[in-house]
Design an enzyme around this catalytic site. Structure first.
Site, PDB file in Angstrom:
ATOM      1  CE  LYS A  72      -3.972  -2.187   1.969  1.00 26.96           C
ATOM      2  NZ  LYS A  72      -5.058  -2.139   3.046  1.00 26.96           N
ATOM      3  CG  ASP A 108      -8.065   0.223   3.342  1.00 27.40           C
ATOM      4  OD1 ASP A 108      -8.641  -0.753   2.760  1.00 27.40           O
ATOM      5  OD2 ASP A 108      -6.803   0.114   3.441  1.00 27.40           O
TER       6      ASP A 108
END
Length: 286
Positions: A72, A108
């Site tokens: 990420k 997220d």
């Protein structure tokens, strides 16, 4: 090769490992719901191979992608532009092909907050919060938790440098407090504890004192399935009022990604319920 009317745009999940990921099933369900043609595959990628595989994916007509562990933060560095959440966190879980380059977003945190506040009906405002972890998963949710109105946010991690880096990146020294694993016994009770490490995927859980759990504390693991069991078992033993795994967050962040790619956000309750019923013992990959 580029997408045509007869060949749907290509989307993918990059990470390691991804063989057990539920993301292809989730996006296929969303596509059926909204009658959107979709090709979504899981691509095994390590830190060493990710950049080359992503470039090849773009040449082959890739229109968007999800990114999971451990990529990420690396994904953020490969983007030509970043959305606000991705910029603040330094982590990207959603890529959108834009003008010949990649635009990075992080869904997220929005997914987590939506799961907690809408599915579980929790009020996050002014909750004294402990975030365990400072990697890509923790970075992805921290800005959204702050925006949701939590109180002070304490961040702990095995590596002090990463803890300090995340606290600095969030840019709210009055609310965000970097601490270290050795400090846990002295931090008192919390109203919200979020476990955002990948340690439980290898069968280990940081040593956590039960004194962290407040009277009506909510404990959340960003993992789901087998990997969430150790932390949630600790939380229940310590008397947590709520113990929540990451399956709802997974579905909600996927819906946010889908909306970025297709301009429409699918409904999630039926997809979540189906996964919860079908997979009594999930093996986490996201």
């Amino acid at each position: 090769m580029t997408p045509t009317d007869s060949a749907p745009a290509r989307f993918a999940l990059f990470g390691h490992p991804v063989a057990q990921s539920l993301s292809p099933q989730i996006h296929a369900a969303f596509a059926r719901q909204l009658s959107v043609p979709l090709q979504y595959t899981a691509i095994e990628a390590t830190a060493e191979t990710f950049a080359d595989l992503l470039a090849r994916f773009a040449v082959q007509g890739g229109a968007g992608a999800n990114v999971t562990l451990p990529l990420k933060q690396q994904a953020a560095a490969l983007c030509g532009s970043l959305g606000d959440g991705a910029r603040r966190s330094g982590a990207v879980n959603t890529l959108v092909r834009n003008d010949g380059g990649w635009h990075g977003e992080n869904t997220d945190g929005r997914g987590l907050v939506r799961d907690l506040t809408e599915r579980h009906r929790l009020d996050l405002r002014q909750r004294r919060t402990l975030l365990i972890g400072a990697g890509g998963a923790a970075r992805g949710v921290a800005p959204a938790l702050l925006d949701a109105g939590i109180g002070d946010l304490f961040v702990v991690n095995r590596t002090p440098e990463r803890t300090d880096a995340l606290a600095d990146a969030l840019g709210e020294p009055g609310r965000v407090h970097p601490r270290y694993m050795d400090d846990l016994k002295m931090l008192g009770e919390f109203d919200l504890i979020v476990h955002a490490t990948s340690a439980t995927r290898s069968g280990s859980l940081p040593s956590l004192p039960m004194s962290l759990i407040g009277t009506r504390a909510t404990a959340v693991d960003l993992n789901y399935g087998d990997s969430a069991i150790p932390f949630l078992a600790w939380a229940r033993a310590a008397g947590a009022h709520d113990a929540i795994d990451g399956l709802g967050m997974l579905v909600e962040q996927a819906a946010e990604s889908f909306a970025l790619w297709h301009g429409r956000r699918p409904t999630t309750d039926e997809v979540y319920a189906g996964l919860r019923e079908r997979y009594a013992a999930l093996v986490t990959a996201d």
